[in-house]
Design an enzyme around this catalytic site. Structure first.
Site, PDB file in Angstrom:
ATOM      1  N   ARG A  47       0.891  -1.536   0.297  1.00 17.17           N
ATOM      2  CA  ARG A  47      -0.056   0.136  -0.064  1.00 17.17           C
ATOM      3  C   ARG A  47       0.559   0.950  -0.001  1.00 17.17           C
ATOM      4  O   ARG A  47       1.388   2.045   1.060  1.00 17.17           O
ATOM      5  CB  ARG A  47      -0.476  -0.044   1.388  1.00 17.17           C
ATOM      6  CG  ARG A  47      -1.745  -1.419   0.963  1.00 17.17           C
ATOM      7  CD  ARG A  47      -2.616  -1.306   2.831  1.00 17.17           C
ATOM      8  NE  ARG A  47      -3.213  -2.150   2.473  1.00 17.17           N
ATOM      9  CZ  ARG A  47      -4.330  -2.572   3.441  1.00 17.17           C
ATOM     10  NH1 ARG A  47      -4.233  -1.679   4.932  1.00 17.17           N
ATOM     11  NH2 ARG A  47      -4.768  -3.983   4.224  1.00 17.17           N
ATOM     12  N   ARG A  81       1.698  -4.979  13.467  1.00 14.37           N
ATOM     13  CA  ARG A  81       1.938  -4.763  15.043  1.00 14.37           C
ATOM     14  C   ARG A  81       1.198  -5.379  16.015  1.00 14.37           C
ATOM     15  O   ARG A  81       1.334  -4.773  16.912  1.00 14.37           O
ATOM     16  CB  ARG A  81       0.712  -3.974  15.045  1.00 14.37           C
ATOM     17  CG  ARG A  81      -0.134  -2.753  14.252  1.00 14.37           C
ATOM     18  CD  ARG A  81      -0.642  -1.920  13.785  1.00 14.37           C
ATOM     19  NE  ARG A  81      -0.655  -0.411  12.814  1.00 14.37           N
ATOM     20  CZ  ARG A  81      -1.741   0.470  11.945  1.00 14.37           C
ATOM     21  NH1 ARG A  81      -3.089   0.480  12.958  1.00 14.37           N
ATOM     22  NH2 ARG A  81      -1.246   1.337  11.494  1.00 14.37           N
ATOM     23  N   ARG A 139       3.041   1.543  10.409  1.00 15.40           N
ATOM     24  CA  ARG A 139       2.829   1.832   9.408  1.00 15.40           C
ATOM     25  C   ARG A 139       3.637   1.458   8.589  1.00 15.40           C
ATOM     26  O   ARG A 139       4.586   2.255   7.868  1.00 15.40           O
ATOM     27  CB  ARG A 139       2.264   3.473   8.665  1.00 15.40           C
ATOM     28  CG  ARG A 139       1.403   3.633   7.974  1.00 15.40           C
ATOM     29  CD  ARG A 139       0.984   5.227   7.961  1.00 15.40           C
ATOM     30  NE  ARG A 139       0.479   5.594   9.138  1.00 15.40           N
ATOM     31  CZ  ARG A 139      -1.215   5.396   8.995  1.00 15.40           C
ATOM     32  NH1 ARG A 139      -1.654   4.633   7.853  1.00 15.40           N
ATOM     33  NH2 ARG A 139      -2.018   5.117  10.188  1.00 15.40           N
ATOM     34  N   GLU A 169      -4.236  -1.155  16.107  1.00 16.35           N
ATOM     35  CA  GLU A 169      -4.908  -1.970  15.008  1.00 16.35           C
ATOM     36  C   GLU A 169      -3.822  -3.071  14.443  1.00 16.35           C
ATOM     37  O   GLU A 169      -3.163  -2.654  13.636  1.00 16.35           O
ATOM     38  CB  GLU A 169      -5.692  -1.108  13.919  1.00 16.35           C
ATOM     39  CG  GLU A 169      -6.877  -1.911  13.462  1.00 16.35           C
ATOM     40  CD  GLU A 169      -7.588  -1.839  12.770  1.00 16.35           C
ATOM     41  OE1 GLU A 169      -7.337  -1.912  11.454  1.00 16.35           O
ATOM     42  OE2 GLU A 169      -7.122   0.286  11.831  1.00 16.35           O
TER      43      GLU A 169
END
Length: 428
Positions: free
Chosen positions: A263, A392, A278, A350
């Site tokens: 992404r 994560r 991220r 998350e």
């Protein structure tokens, strides 16, 4: 996509539901209805002309058998053919315009979805596991990973730029162990069928699951954006059933798959932040369900429980929240987020979003099943959730299981995969 018949019958309700998401689709829906009216008018006119042409063609046959002159009526049929070609082009253009407008509309939130503007309105559903307190002596995952030689962030940037990392030694072994553990738990414990899909997907597949056209700038496109690096295994796996009419007995279908995910996250704040929070490339094990519409919300609870099972097996503290209307993803009707506690970050991260898309994706993919009672084809409901995302989860493991001597304890459930109960501190 949304059902045009439903929009036609309940335009104000659809507008209100989308307003709850924080968007104003009134002008878009009005334009869609106008386009739909024009398309149906053109289609009716086209069908009328086709009937007239068929009638005149039969008349030509009768006249020729009778030895009569047919030149005048043949000219009429030719003119009708020209008009039909023109109408067909207009119908095709109207169909495309209608599809483009429908693809621009997000899904409508479920009627029981909590209404709110943003993540601050997301209600807490549950918490589970012991929460390790944050204190000054705790290291964050970057400090741990660099001290133990588990992850080389500089090498990742050197090879591919910011947002990439190189896992080394026990760090790479831990990553591989987690992937195998996640797949085994979802297949042997939770009954999913493992899929190993391509990591590249066609444009139609991206449209089918809702990544396109809305999020095209966030994706890694190749071949003039006719192919894309998979942003999530949801895309290739759900599209396995695209353009199918399933038997009702086939449902529910439960798939799990590992893929790297790519992404760009164009414009996202913090994309270049150091660490794993991220990333432009990350590993994930995905859960996908294709189910009967009557049971899709029971299946959502079950799917979310399957993702929670992973966190419980690893002894991690986590919480489940429900996303309010203003925080829902573009294609989702209802979503639960699972957030794991990372004590070194002193925050929740998350690791999974578990969503019911109802028939939104199925309509885009023409994914249907034959109803055993009515014999009619119905659109299935699709669901997916991360089971789970790796970065994560990796962060939470390192920060939760760090020991006073600088080593990292391996959770009991993971030890058969990692082959040890400890990542030792080589500095001691």
């Amino acid at each position: 996509m949304l059902d045009i018949k439903r929009i036609r019958e309940e335009p104000e309700l659809i507008k209100a539901r989308i307003r709850n998401r924080g968007g104003n689709a009134s002008e878009l829906i009005d334009a869609l209805l106008k386009c739909d009216e024009k398309r149906r008018h053109l289609e009716t006119k086209k069908q009328s002309l086709q009937g007239e042409r068929n009638s005149k063609s039969k008349e030509i046959g009768s006249k020729k058998k009778a030895g009569e002159d047919t030149s005048e009526i043949e000219a009429e049929v030719k003119n009708i053919g020209t008009e039909l070609k023109n109408l067909s082009d207009q119908v095709e253009e109207a169909d495309k315009n209608q599809d483009d407008l429908l693809l621009s509309l997000p899904n409508t939130p479920h009627e029981n979805c909590p209404v709110g503007d943003d993540e601050n309105a997301n209600p807490l559903i549950k918490e589970s596991g012991e929460k390790k307190d944050h204190h000054d002596e705790l290291e964050n995952h970057v400090q741990i990973a660099e001290r133990l030689g588990l992850i080389d962030f500089e090498a990742g940037s050197k090879v591919a730029g910011s947002g990439f990392a190189v896992f080394r030694g026990d760090g790479a072994k831990l990553q591989r162990s987690l992937i195998q553990f996640l797949l085994d738990q979802q297949t042997s414990k939770n009954g999913y069928t493992e899929i190993s899909p391509p990591f590249v997907v066609a444009r139609d597949c991206m449209i089918g699951t809702g990544q396109l056209p809305k999020f095209e700038e966030d994706m890694y496109g190749i071949e003039n954006n006719q192919l894309f690096l998979a942003p999530t295994a949801e895309v290739p796996v759900t599209n396995l059933e695209r353009d199918k009419i399933l038997s009702e007995d086939d449902l529910p279908i439960k798939y799990t798959a590992y893929t790297p995910c790519f992404r760009r996250e164009a414009g996202s704040a913090g994309t270049g932040t150091r660490g794993l929070i991220r990333m432009h490339q990350f590993d994930k094990v995905e859960l996908v369900k294709i189910v009967h519409p009557d049971t899709s919300y029971e299946e959502l609870e079950s799917l979310t429980g399957d993702a929670e099972y992973i966190l419980e097996s690893l002894g991690l503290h986590y919480r489940r929240i429900e996303l309010c209307t203003g925080d829902l993803g573009f294609s989702s009707a209802k979503t639960y987020d699972l957030e794991v506690w990372a004590p070194g970050q002193n925050e929740y991260l998350e690791v999974s979003s578990c969503s019911n898309f109802e028939d939104y994706q199925a309509r885009r993919m023409k994914l249907r099943f034959k109803d055993s009672e009515t014999g009619k084809n119905r659109f299935a409901h699709t669901l997916n959730g991360s089971g789970t995302a790796l970065p994560r989860l990796y962060v939470a493991l390192l920060e939760t299981y760090q020991k006073a001597d600088g080593s990292i304890e391996i959770p009991t459930a993971l030890r058969p995969y990692f082959g040890s109960d400890l990542i030792k501190n080589t500095e001691t």
